[in-house]
Design an enzyme around this catalytic site. Structure first.
Site, PDB file in Angstrom:
ATOM      1  N   ASP A  78      62.389  -9.153  39.174  1.00  0.00           N
ATOM      2  CA  ASP A  78      62.227  -8.956  40.610  1.00  0.00           C
ATOM      3  C   ASP A  78      61.304  -9.980  41.241  1.00  0.00           C
ATOM      4  O   ASP A  78      60.285 -10.372  40.670  1.00  0.00           O
ATOM      5  CB  ASP A  78      61.693  -7.547  40.892  1.00  0.00           C
ATOM      6  CG  ASP A  78      62.808  -6.502  40.785  1.00  0.00           C
ATOM      7  OD1 ASP A  78      63.836  -6.699  41.454  1.00  0.00           O
ATOM      8  OD2 ASP A  78      62.648  -5.528  40.038  1.00  0.00           O
ATOM      9  N   GLU A 125      71.347   2.298  45.285  1.00  0.00           N
ATOM     10  CA  GLU A 125      70.783   1.914  43.998  1.00  0.00           C
ATOM     11  C   GLU A 125      69.308   2.277  44.013  1.00  0.00           C
ATOM     12  O   GLU A 125      68.519   1.690  44.751  1.00  0.00           O
ATOM     13  CB  GLU A 125      70.965   0.408  43.775  1.00  0.00           C
ATOM     14  CG  GLU A 125      70.342  -0.106  42.486  1.00  0.00           C
ATOM     15  CD  GLU A 125      70.402  -1.646  42.382  1.00  0.00           C
ATOM     16  OE1 GLU A 125      71.365  -2.255  42.896  1.00  0.00           O
ATOM     17  OE2 GLU A 125      69.471  -2.221  41.793  1.00  0.00           O
TER      18      GLU A 125
END
Lengths: 412, 267
Positions: B60, B49
């Site tokens: 994140d 990914e």
């Protein structure tokens, strides 16, 4: 503002999903959608609930000290060749228009049964307002603030702590307002069950832009009536500064349906839009997605957010609320940049002519009025009437302004 | 036909879960990220990914934020990310791209889909794009035959799970917990429930991400999910190492441990 005034429809935009034309919407992690839906439902039912509106109106009147005055600034007017009416939001409790938004959102928080609020802040003004409302409503309050800003605005950090809030310095990215917003979003994703994100401006994912506008629209509702009472007519123009844009939307909204009233939003032109060191998202940016909404943003060729610059911390944000992007595209409002120097000149002029120390943010609107006054006078063939939103007081800016004008004694 | 579906089918046939390893493009440098991703593939990561770094990554946690900052400070651009995707796809490992929406919108949605297809990418994971806002991407991904992975969360209503999954192709990304990326001490109790909710409405493979950092956790998550998605723990191998070589060593060790984990399922 009366409870009835708030019942009036907020206008044809946005659509049910929060789109203002091609702007707005929701660009958020799926985890937040349920909370945004909950908020959307709570806001719509609250606004339709007479008891809620009455409680909000009472708080605005008894706690926030509104309606704020519409003051005819005669000596300042004489310098412009325009009749300038100042909407004195600087006289509100906590010293700015922002108290309206935080009281509305705190009421909603309680209505949703949540016990904790989080907020982002740049200069600390919204953080102080959020901490104030949290204290009044007995809510836990965490304020995210860029580490750079906590150092620049130590006094506001102390204020928030006095009011019982926890201030978290944000050390990621550019360590300023946009990073504080990122961190608030991250907190919200993790704690959405018991936490409301008390956002500070008319930006972010739907329903925040419309919800915040609804809570601050009293500024314009009041000003419109006050202007009619004072002058017997509507103003020729309404001027406000635009960062995220809540004070401007607040004063614009009541006039959007008045075609003869020109709406002017003045963005922070910093050192000049051509220098790249500015915060003028509409006049110097491009369409993009930031903090959950599609709007004008300052970005590079790859869509990375570019750091903004303004002498005014409250305007120092690389995006703008989506309704402003839409008002710009439709031509209903005109957006122009005002440089740091122009804003500071207007700041000084108001101090010296009226004995009012304005916020540097609001000084951008004053400077804008100076620019447009002669053009309007020429166009109309008479002295124009301009309502300027004096969105906040300048006490917080004494250090910055003192430094700018070189009037601080050396040892300070 | 889904490009990544083949990899899921293969893992399923082997009675194991698929291992997806995430790394930001350009971290610590463009060449360094190619080396890191190659090392992951060599050590047993099935799918890479590639996260396109973004200045404001709200999904994140601190590890990937820091890696993204380093990549951006190094000047990585979207075109570099496409070059990295092409290099890793050339190893034969399927490459899925994870990106916040603004870089794609800025690049041009159709142009990006075209170039991603040309680079050999399988599709996109879009952490801040929900199907309601995705018209352009739905059209572009159809035009170029790319997979599209939207996220579902423990807070998603049943109606939203069905709607979101209905717009996915390739696989569904189930966020294991309410929060941001980052390894956690314990795997999530909400995740198995969410996976079974997806299964009620779809036959698509389900990958579970957020919070997985060890081989044992990979085995636990792989016990109920089709794919185990690991990001921060892998990124940390490089972030915490004094130089790239030792980082690559740590990365190989953890990748192998995770690959072992998805073959050692607690089912």
């Amino acid at each position: 503002m009366s409870a009835d005034a708030m019942a009036a429809p907020a206008g044809p935009f946005p659509d049910a999903a929060g789109h203002y034309g091609r702007f707005g919407g929701r660009f958020v992690p799926e985890a937040l959608v349920a909370a945004l839906d909950e908020l959307d439902g709570a806001w719509r039912t609250a606004m339709a609930d007479e008891a809620f509106r009455a409680e909000f109106a009472a708080l605005l009147r008894d706690y926030a000290a509104t309606p704020s005055l519409l003051y005819e600034a005669r000596r300042f007017s004489a310098k412009l060749g325009a009749r300038v009416l100042l909407k004195r939001e600087d006289l509100n409790h906590t010293g700015a228009h922002k108290v309206r938004n935080v009281l509305g959102q705190a009421l909603l928080t309680r209505r949703m049964g949540k016990r904790r609020v989080i907020a982002e802040t740049g200069a600390g003004q919204h953080g102080v307002a959020a901490a104030t409302a949290a204290a009044l409503f007995d809510l836990d309050c965490v304020v995210y603030m860029g580490e750079v800003d906590t150092q620049r605005q130590a006094l506001n950090v102390a204020r928030m702590r006095m009011l019982g809030a926890t201030v978290v310095p944000v050390t990621t990215g550019s360590r300023t307002l946009k990073d504080a917003m990122n961190e608030a979003m991250r907190d919200w994703v993790a704690n959405v069950d018991d936490t409301h994100y008390l956002i500070g401006t008319a930006a972010g994912p739907h329903p925040f832009p419309s919800l915040v506008r609804d809570f601050v629209r009293g500024i314009g509702d009041e000003a419109r009536q006050q202007c009619l009472d004072l002058t017997g007519a509507l103003p020729d123009a309404v001027a406000a500064c635009v960062g995220g844009g809540s004070n401007a939307l607040g004063i614009f909204h009541a006039f959007v349906g008045d075609p003869d009233v020109r709406l002017y939003g003045f963005e922070a032109g910093g050192e000049g839009v051509t220098t790249g060191r500015h915060a003028a998202s509409i006049t110097g940016g491009s369409t993009g997605v930031l903090h959950g909404t599609r709007t004008y943003v300052l970005q590079d060729e790859d869509g990375q957010t570019v750091e903004s610059h303004s002498i005014s911390a409250g305007l120092d944000y690389p995006g703008v609320g989506p309704e402003h992007a839409w008002l710009h595209d439709t031509g209903r409002a005109t957006y122009l940049p005002v440089t740091d120097d122009e804003a500071m000149a207007a700041f000084q002029l108001l101090c010296r002519t009226e004995g009012i120390i304005p916020a540097i943010e609001s000084s951008h609107a004053l400077a804008g009025a100076l620019t447009i006054a002669p053009k309007l006078a020429a166009e109309l063939g008479r002295e124009p009437t301009i309502v300027v939103n004096l969105s906040g007081r300048g006490d917080k800016d004494v250090h910055t302004a003192g430094g700018y004008f070189g009037i601080l004694d050396k040892e300070q | 036909m889904s490009r990544i579906g083949i990899a899921f089918d293969k893992a399923r046939a082997e009675g194991r879960a698929l291992l997806v390893g995430c790394m930001p493009a350009g971290f610590p440098t463009v060449e360094g990220s190619i080396a890191a991703m190659t090392a992951m593939v060599e050590a047993g990561v099935d799918v890479i990914e590639v996260e396109i770094p973004y200045s404001d990554p709200v999904m994140d946690g601190p590890v990937i934020q820091k890696a993204s900052d380093i990549a951006l400070a190094g000047g990585v651009r979207t075109a570099d990310a496409l070059r990295i995707i092409e290099a890793i796809a050339a190893t034969g490992a399927p490459v899925v791209t994870m990106t916040y929406w603004n870089p794609i919108e800025r690049y041009g949605v159709d142009a990006f889909a075209r170039d991603l297809d040309a680079a050999g990418g399988t599709g996109l994971i879009t952490p801040d794009l929900i199907p309601e806002e995705a018209d352009e991407w739905l059209a572009a991904s159809d035009a170029y035959g790319l997979d599209r992975t939207f996220l579902v969360a423990p807070s998603s209503t049943d109606a939203r799970v069905a709607m979101t999954v209905g717009h996915c192709r390739g696989f569904v990304y189930a966020t294991a917990l309410m929060g941001v990326t980052g390894a956690r001490a314990q795997t999530s109790a909400a995740a198995p429930v969410l996976v079974s909710r997806v299964r009620e409405v779809s036959d698509l493979p389900v990958g579970v991400g957020l919070g997985v950092g060890t081989g044992a956790q990979a085995g636990t998550v792989g016990g109920y999910a089709d794919g185990v998605i690991v990001g921060s723990a892998l990124v940390r191998c490089v972030l915490d190492s004094p130089d790239l070589d030792s980082g690559l060593g740590a990365l190989r060790t953890l990748s192998a441990e995770l690959a072992e984990g998805v073959r050692n399922l607690s089912r």
